[in-house]
Design a protein around this motif. Sequence first.
Motif, PDB file in Angstrom:
ATOM      1  N   ILE A  83       0.921  -1.145   0.008  1.00 51.81           N
ATOM      2  CA  ILE A  83      -0.093  -0.049  -0.083  1.00 51.81           C
ATOM      3  C   ILE A  83       1.002   1.287  -0.028  1.00 51.81           C
ATOM      4  CG2 ILE A  83      -1.662   1.264   1.498  1.00 51.81           C
ATOM      5  CD1 ILE A  83      -3.125  -1.110   0.232  1.00 51.81           C
ATOM      6  N   LEU A  86       2.196   1.784  -3.384  1.00 48.72           N
ATOM      7  CA  LEU A  86       0.962   2.322  -4.379  1.00 48.72           C
ATOM      8  C   LEU A  86       0.869   3.907  -3.693  1.00 48.72           C
ATOM      9  CD1 LEU A  86      -2.219  -0.057  -4.139  1.00 48.72           C
ATOM     10  CD2 LEU A  86      -0.677   0.745  -6.264  1.00 48.72           C
ATOM     11  N   ALA A  87       0.935   4.134  -2.599  1.00 50.72           N
ATOM     12  CA  ALA A  87       0.541   5.621  -2.281  1.00 50.72           C
ATOM     13  C   ALA A  87       2.051   6.680  -2.627  1.00 50.72           C
ATOM     14  CB  ALA A  87       0.423   5.694  -0.916  1.00 50.72           C
ATOM     15  N   ARG A 274      -6.974  -0.691 -14.453  1.00 53.67           N
ATOM     16  CA  ARG A 274      -7.827  -0.213 -13.611  1.00 53.67           C
ATOM     17  C   ARG A 274      -7.727   1.423 -13.572  1.00 53.67           C
ATOM     18  NH1 ARG A 274      -6.096  -4.397 -10.787  1.00 53.67           N
ATOM     19  NH2 ARG A 274      -4.592  -3.155  -9.537  1.00 53.67           N
ATOM     20  N   ASP A 276      -7.830   3.864 -11.540  1.00 56.45           N
ATOM     21  CA  ASP A 276      -7.019   4.595 -10.554  1.00 56.45           C
ATOM     22  C   ASP A 276      -5.704   4.564 -11.027  1.00 56.45           C
ATOM     23  OD1 ASP A 276      -7.636   1.903  -9.720  1.00 56.45           O
ATOM     24  OD2 ASP A 276      -6.363   2.820  -7.913  1.00 56.45           O
TER      25      ASP A 276
ATOM     26  N   MET B  44      -3.555   5.679   4.902  1.00 58.17           N
ATOM     27  CA  MET B  44      -3.143   4.931   3.540  1.00 58.17           C
ATOM     28  C   MET B  44      -2.719   5.843   2.530  1.00 58.17           C
ATOM     29  SD  MET B  44      -2.872   1.675   4.226  1.00 58.17           S
ATOM     30  CE  MET B  44      -3.527   1.323   5.957  1.00 58.17           C
ATOM     31  N   GLY B  45      -3.235   7.280   2.612  1.00 58.92           N
ATOM     32  CA  GLY B  45      -2.596   8.191   1.654  1.00 58.92           C
ATOM     33  C   GLY B  45      -3.337   7.997   0.318  1.00 58.92           C
ATOM     34  N   MET B  46      -4.536   7.495   0.290  1.00 67.27           N
ATOM     35  CA  MET B  46      -5.118   7.244  -0.923  1.00 67.27           C
ATOM     36  C   MET B  46      -6.504   6.558  -0.579  1.00 67.27           C
ATOM     37  SD  MET B  46      -2.711   4.133  -2.300  1.00 67.27           S
ATOM     38  CE  MET B  46      -3.195   4.550  -3.890  1.00 67.27           C
ATOM     39  N   ARG B  57     -16.902   0.331  -5.944  1.00 65.95           N
ATOM     40  CA  ARG B  57     -16.011  -0.041  -6.926  1.00 65.95           C
ATOM     41  C   ARG B  57     -14.711   0.181  -5.977  1.00 65.95           C
ATOM     42  NH1 ARG B  57     -15.974   3.274 -11.686  1.00 65.95           N
ATOM     43  NH2 ARG B  57     -13.657   3.499 -10.974  1.00 65.95           N
ATOM     44  N   THR B  59     -10.439   0.676  -5.476  1.00 67.13           N
ATOM     45  CA  THR B  59      -9.253   1.166  -6.172  1.00 67.13           C
ATOM     46  C   THR B  59      -8.295  -0.114  -5.675  1.00 67.13           C
ATOM     47  OG1 THR B  59      -8.412   2.079  -4.143  1.00 67.13           O
ATOM     48  CG2 THR B  59      -9.799   3.383  -5.345  1.00 67.13           C
ATOM     49  N   SER B  60      -7.290   0.318  -6.398  1.00 63.55           N
ATOM     50  CA  SER B  60      -6.249  -0.823  -6.359  1.00 63.55           C
ATOM     51  C   SER B  60      -5.807  -1.122  -4.755  1.00 63.55           C
ATOM     52  CB  SER B  60      -4.758  -0.461  -7.123  1.00 63.55           C
ATOM     53  OG  SER B  60      -5.166  -0.373  -8.522  1.00 63.55           O
ATOM     54  N   ALA B  61      -5.874  -0.024  -4.133  1.00 63.79           N
ATOM     55  CA  ALA B  61      -5.399  -0.141  -2.846  1.00 63.79           C
ATOM     56  C   ALA B  61      -6.218  -0.936  -1.996  1.00 63.79           C
ATOM     57  CB  ALA B  61      -5.072   1.307  -2.124  1.00 63.79           C
ATOM     58  N   LEU B  63      -8.475  -3.135  -3.436  1.00 63.37           N
ATOM     59  CA  LEU B  63      -8.447  -4.320  -3.444  1.00 63.37           C
ATOM     60  C   LEU B  63      -7.208  -5.030  -2.925  1.00 63.37           C
ATOM     61  CD1 LEU B  63      -9.124  -4.128  -7.534  1.00 63.37           C
ATOM     62  CD2 LEU B  63     -10.737  -5.176  -5.866  1.00 63.37           C
ATOM     63  N   ARG B  64      -6.249  -4.410  -2.629  1.00 61.89           N
ATOM     64  CA  ARG B  64      -4.997  -5.110  -2.152  1.00 61.89           C
ATOM     65  C   ARG B  64      -5.541  -5.383  -0.607  1.00 61.89           C
ATOM     66  NH1 ARG B  64      -2.601  -7.859  -0.099  1.00 61.89           N
ATOM     67  NH2 ARG B  64       0.055  -8.108  -0.082  1.00 61.89           N
ATOM     68  N   LEU B  65      -6.018  -4.491  -0.177  1.00 63.91           N
ATOM     69  CA  LEU B  65      -6.595  -4.852   1.358  1.00 63.91           C
ATOM     70  C   LEU B  65      -7.460  -5.974   1.414  1.00 63.91           C
ATOM     71  CD1 LEU B  65      -6.594  -1.434   3.061  1.00 63.91           C
ATOM     72  CD2 LEU B  65      -4.913  -3.181   3.073  1.00 63.91           C
ATOM     73  N   GLN B  67      -7.923  -8.402  -0.628  1.00 63.83           N
ATOM     74  CA  GLN B  67      -6.956  -9.567  -0.596  1.00 63.83           C
ATOM     75  C   GLN B  67      -6.354  -9.998   0.749  1.00 63.83           C
ATOM     76  OE1 GLN B  67      -4.652  -9.158  -4.331  1.00 63.83           O
ATOM     77  NE2 GLN B  67      -2.953 -10.599  -3.370  1.00 63.83           N
ATOM     78  N   LEU B  68      -6.078  -8.998   1.435  1.00 63.56           N
ATOM     79  CA  LEU B  68      -5.293  -9.339   2.807  1.00 63.56           C
ATOM     80  C   LEU B  68      -6.368  -9.976   3.731  1.00 63.56           C
ATOM     81  CD1 LEU B  68      -2.978  -8.859   4.709  1.00 63.56           C
ATOM     82  CD2 LEU B  68      -3.910  -6.772   5.287  1.00 63.56           C
TER      83      LEU B  68
END
Lengths: 305, 305
Positions: A83, A86-87, A274, A276, B44-46, B57, B59-61, B63-65, B67-68
Amino acid sequence: MLEIRHLKTLHALREADSLVDAADRLHLTQSALSHQFKELEERMGMPLFVRKTKPVRFTSAGLRLLQLADATLPLLRAAERDISRLAGGTAGRLHMAIECHSCFQWLMPTIDQFRDAWPEVELDLASGFSFAPLPALARGDLDLVVTSDPVDLVGITYVPLFTYEAMLAVANQHKLASKAYIVPEDLLTETLITYPVERDRLDIFTRFLEPADVEPAQVRTSELTVMMMQLVASGRGVCGMPHWALHEYSSRGYVKAKRLGEKGLFATLYAGIRADMLDAPYMRDFLLTAKDTSFSTLDGVSAVR
Amino acid sequence: MLEIRHLKTLHALREADSLVDAADRLHLTQSALSHQFKELEERMGMPLFVRKTKPVRFTSAGLRLLQLADATLPLLRAAERDISRLAGGTAGRLHMAIECHSCFQWLMPTIDQFRDAWPEVELDLASGFSFAPLPALARGDLDLVVTSDPVDLVGITYVPLFTYEAMLAVANQHKLASKAYIVPEDLLTETLITYPVERDRLDIFTRFLEPADVEPAQVRTSELTVMMMQLVASGRGVCGMPHWALHEYSSRGYVKAKRLGEKGLFATLYAGIRADMLDAPYMRDFLLTAKDTSFSTLDGVSAVR
DNA sequence: AGGCAAACATGAGACAAACTCAACCTTTTC
DNA sequence: GAAAAGGTTGAGTTTGTCTCATGTTTGCCT
């Protein structure tokens, strides 16, 4: 109920061998840990470790939680790292998949160049997602998909990379080799060689043969471009192929490349990402690199831009 | 920084398709979630998801979370379930390992009987830990180890199960078959067959041959008891074996079982468990069952109790 | 034994985090 | 164009978690 803090504390306690030490490591007071454990043990309904021993000893419950900590804390750290990458925007992940078999050829120089410019970005050309890359993209398992038919999907943007002409490779002495261009009916008596994917992902079917309701005499598949070229050169069939992928062979007189239809069959390759991710500097740069390298790779091969 | 609460919220949000719905599921107000996300996104800054869309929807961030969350929440739930089982005391886990090859024979009836009485307890006879079961027991990967030499280890208690006599299996017409008992020197000219484990885990070496400084003419190994019996019966060697494991063969006149030394070689099998597990009802019952079944299995085989 | 030090527990108070409530935007819907 | 629905924001309250100060237990020393 159970919190990450608890796992971190337990983990620290195992390393530290005493509450006092563990508190030090966590930059907390011993009292804090005592309170924390008291409350946690109350909630769990049983002690988690034996206090009076010098290297602290954990109970079965404590060991079970430690096991959980060992399993989850690394995952957590990895996610947090991703993350903040990403940021930061200067590094991150770029997992790609390509729908089009012959795209390796121009993607490789792009990747090489990009890797030099962004060594921090974790690059991967995924092979496992070739069946359904777009859902994987939406899900976040992939970050970029190269495709020639952009399906409208919320949150996914398509960036055109370049346009190319799909042509038909035929043997030099083939009866079609002398024609100015190929018409669908020419293939009625031919063996068509394709990559082993569904028909609706092959332009020669969806945009050339099927509109004219023509079926080739035979269809066979092959995984490798060189293999296909060999088959074509020996007159065992013909095959549709991006013009730039053919160039290596046709320019050496190994096979002949013929236009499909009077006006040619053109397709555009897109990078699906994506939405963003468009903001990420490394993504912008990758897309520019991809366009650039495709231009130079295809230069002198009369790519349509 | 990142908390489990956040993962749960994200997870709920994906299922729910809107903040309001997600709040409902979590028994919180929509405002709470809004605050939570605002703060998390700040940290997270985003942004983590796009609000105004109907099915939200990510964002990539985000989605990453997610996944976690998908990776960790199940682990967490499993751990919590295990703990409450442990606390309840009526169910739990019993992962065992045995150091002694021939112990399967009496362990199986124990396990069968125990499974009927405690269907809720997750039973497993681990095979992967046969190299170093005691550390695995201390670490919490195992819950019970059957061993014949209890190593003193903090937090580990040993419960004696039963005592048996180790005997020597010889062919019926073997020259040793007529002796009243075997002395170490008898093996100087013999081929000794053992299980394929280190010598210091075999009583016949550590407590019979090595004290007398005797080395057999030859040593060969075999995995299976029946195989060993075949070799012995055909005069290809002799082998040390718990007396009850031999009984099946000796009582049918297949091989002869001879005493090792004038007074016999006796060993005790122990169950090693973590001390705090002694309190678990199912553990107490398992140990009792184990003793019981060993008595009845060995009945008429004159086991030493 | 007495005394001391180290490790842990406990109670009170300070402080921060996270929630609710209520009011206020913004977009969609009819 | 008003109502409804989804989301934001600020204020205030509750809850929880830490520190500080102090008490208790245990082990150790002479």
